[in-house]
Design an enzyme around this catalytic site. Structure first.
Site, PDB file in Angstrom:
ATOM      1  N   ASP A   1       2.728   3.097  -8.759  1.00 46.98           N
ATOM      2  CA  ASP A   1       3.914   2.801  -7.946  1.00 46.98           C
ATOM      3  C   ASP A   1       4.915   3.949  -8.067  1.00 46.98           C
ATOM      4  OD1 ASP A   1       6.141   1.146  -6.708  1.00 46.98           O
ATOM      5  OD2 ASP A   1       4.596  -0.380  -6.914  1.00 46.98           O
TER       6      ASP A   1
ATOM      7  N   HIS B   1      11.136   0.355  -6.851  1.00 41.03           N
ATOM      8  CA  HIS B   1      10.075  -0.582  -6.470  1.00 41.03           C
ATOM      9  C   HIS B   1       9.133  -0.870  -7.625  1.00 41.03           C
ATOM     10  CE1 HIS B   1       6.251  -1.699  -4.375  1.00 41.03           C
ATOM     11  NE2 HIS B   1       7.067  -2.318  -3.544  1.00 41.03           N
TER      12      HIS B   1
ATOM     13  N   SER C   1       4.376  -6.854  -1.626  1.00 39.26           N
ATOM     14  CA  SER C   1       4.495  -6.116  -2.884  1.00 39.26           C
ATOM     15  C   SER C   1       4.801  -7.040  -4.045  1.00 39.26           C
ATOM     16  CB  SER C   1       5.604  -5.064  -2.797  1.00 39.26           C
ATOM     17  OG  SER C   1       5.154  -3.862  -2.255  1.00 39.26           O
TER      18      SER C   1
END
Length: 540
Positions: free
Chosen positions: A144, A203, A381
């Protein structure tokens, strides 16, 4: 050549090969008007032509030597045999494709995080329940934007870090986000989450918390990820871009090259004997594909990881598409995860297709955020790391089980959800039910092995009373365990009657397909379940 594959294949007829047409839902192609960033895989030396075989032992040197005028940037080795990345003039692309020593040429596409939207993880006001505690030793890799290792939710959970991030001065320019400023860094601190002023950063910290964060207290409530005793490997694969061509109005932005994802997966595969990896989480994607992507750049590495018992868990994307999946969610062998909303319906933003393996909550998920904070986000996600965490929990209980058995366990314990767009049934993750099924199966010495292919219809009706003939190797009395388990897992008042050789099970609210799966978990997958019918005396 199908438009689903972003691969440039050598053609056998006198037709000029061109880039396959792909409608990207994530970012523009990694090239400019005159050049294209590509990944080139050379044939291994045994397949090389005699006059250049020696050059193939150094793929980068071979490409530079053979195509000096076509190459407009440095030739980058990926530490993977026979594979290099470079920027090449589009007018010279055919020369490379036709080279007998070149096996494949891929466009180095860009992916974005699958969360522009942000299920809530439970907010426990009491100690976390026993089913959420995995044994020590399981590891989840998060590919990520990196992870904030100082966040209290993630403190002391990171056991390894790596960064694969590319700088490119040609085409659409990019800048490495590795702390050392280079294209690769494998050391402590290498995968720190990128700067929050870059769109998309933060994120990875959120995703990691959902998979394995906590327990931690926030506003007087105990929060935890799905597998809080799992450890994490943080891998940063994003680069910084400053072009509106790929970022839109969110400048600057973080996007991930396919080549950096390949490097990350290869690193994990090479490290498979060092870490007890249960799952690799990839909450990212690009493109739209209607068919499985078995020619995708990442396919071979995903296949090797699966053969090693390591799951690659990928988000299905947030474009609300029906019948399409992005890459890498379209790759055969990955676990593709869609999202359900707070009403347990398929979220309107979640992509769905026959390539989706399972759903999970994706609405307002509470997890770690920047600067030690907690907050909610929505998207596939957020659904994906819940499946990664669930796999870690099951792997802890069954360390020697085959990966397919673990996936079957998730499906067996899931809740059936109708896709209102297609009228097909999908399975949504139910962690508590899955762990309960495992406990019952372990006590009854019967494996949970309910295939995803199993028909979901029960002859169109829901009987209130069924007869169960246990599997041949299940000859002990399960009635006392079955009653408690079936009531807890189905929420229905249940009576289980031992008839010495078979059982009668009664649920006044009706026995549906999910209930049938629970019954099979107790009495064996091969147990015979049939409606109990009534007969009247025959009159003359």
């Amino acid at each position: 050549m199908r438009d689903s594959y972003r691969v440039l294949a050598r053609v056998l007829c006198p037709v000029v090969a061109i880039l396959s047409t792909v409608v990207s839902v994530s970012a523009a192609p990694a090239g400019s008007g005159t050049s294209l960033r590509v990944i080139i895989r050379l044939n291994s030396s045994p397949d090389a032509t005699p006059d250049s075989a020696s050059g193939l032992s150094k793929p980068a040197s071979y490409i530079k030597k053979e195509y000096p005028s076509a190459i407009s940037a440095k030739v980058k080795s990926l530490d993977i045999p026979d594979v290099v990345v470079t920027q090449i003039a589009k007018e010279d692309l055919q020369l490379v494709i036709n080279d007998p020593n070149v096996a494949e040429v891929f466009e180095d596409t860009l992916s974005k995080p699958s969360a522009d939207i942000g299920a809530s993880l439970p907010e426990y006001e009491k100690p976390v329940p026993p089913y959420s505690e995995s044994k020590d030793g399981t590891v989840i890799a998060i590919i990520d934007t990196g992870i904030d290792t100082k966040h209290p939710y993630l403190k002391n959970k990171i056991i390894a870090e790596a960064c694969f991030s590319s700088s490119s001065s040609e085409g659409i320019k990019s800048h490495s986000l590795c702390p050392n400023g280079k294209d690769k860094q494998i050391t402590s601190g290498a995968a720190i989450d990128c700067d929050l002023h870059i769109s998309g950063c933060g994120h990875g910290t959120n995703v990691a918390g959902i998979a394995a964060g906590g327990p931690a207290t926030s506003d007087g409530k105990i929060l935890q990820g799905v597998a809080p005793r799992a450890q994490l490997i943080a891998i940063q694969v994003y680069s910084r871009f400053d072009s509106a061509d790929v970022c839109g109005n969110k400048l600057p932005c973080a996007l991930s090259y396919a080549s950096d994802q390949l490097s990350a997966l290869n690193y994990l595969y090479e490290s498979r004997n060092k870490f007890k990896l249960s799952a690799i989480n990839m909450s990212l994607g690009q493109g739209k594909f209607s068919q499985p992507c078995d020619k995708d750049l990442l396919f071979n590495t995903v296949k090797k990881l699966r053969e090693a018992g390591i799951a690659t868990v990928v988000s299905s994307g947030n474009e609300g598409l029906t019948g399409f999946s992005p890459s890498p969610a379209c790759i055969p062998g990955v676990i593709s995860v869609g999202a359900v909303d707070a009403s347990k319906n398929i979220a309107k933003y979640s992509n769905t297709s026959d390539m989706v393996t399972i759903l999970a909550p994706g609405e307002d998920i509470i997890s770690s955020q920047e600067e030690g904070k907690y907050g909610k986000q929505s998207g596939t996600s957020m659904a994906t790391p819940q499946v990664s965490g669930a796999l870690s929990l099951i792997r802890a209980q069954s360390p020697n089980a085959k990966l397919q058995d673990l996936i079957d366990n998730l499906v067996a314990g899931g809740t059936r959800v109708e896709n209102l767009r297609t009228k097909k049934l999908l399975v949504s993750l139910d962690i508590q039910k899955t762990m309960s099924l495992l406990a019952i199966a372990k006590a009854s010495k019967q494996p949970i092995n309910i295939s995803a292919e199993q028909p979901l219809k029960w002859d169109g009706v829901s009987p209130t009373r069924v007869v169960v003939v246990p599997a041949e190797d299940n000859n002990h009395d399960n009635s006392h365990k079955a009653t408690a388990y079936l009531e807890s897992s189905t929420g229905k008042a249940t009576a289980v009657i031992n008839k010495e050789g078979f059982y009668v099970i009664e649920m006044k609210e009706g026995i549906n397909e999910n209930d049938k799966a629970a019954i099979q978990a107790v009495f064996g997958e091969k147990s015979k379940i049939s409606h109990e019918t009534l007969s009247a005396p025959q009159e003359r």
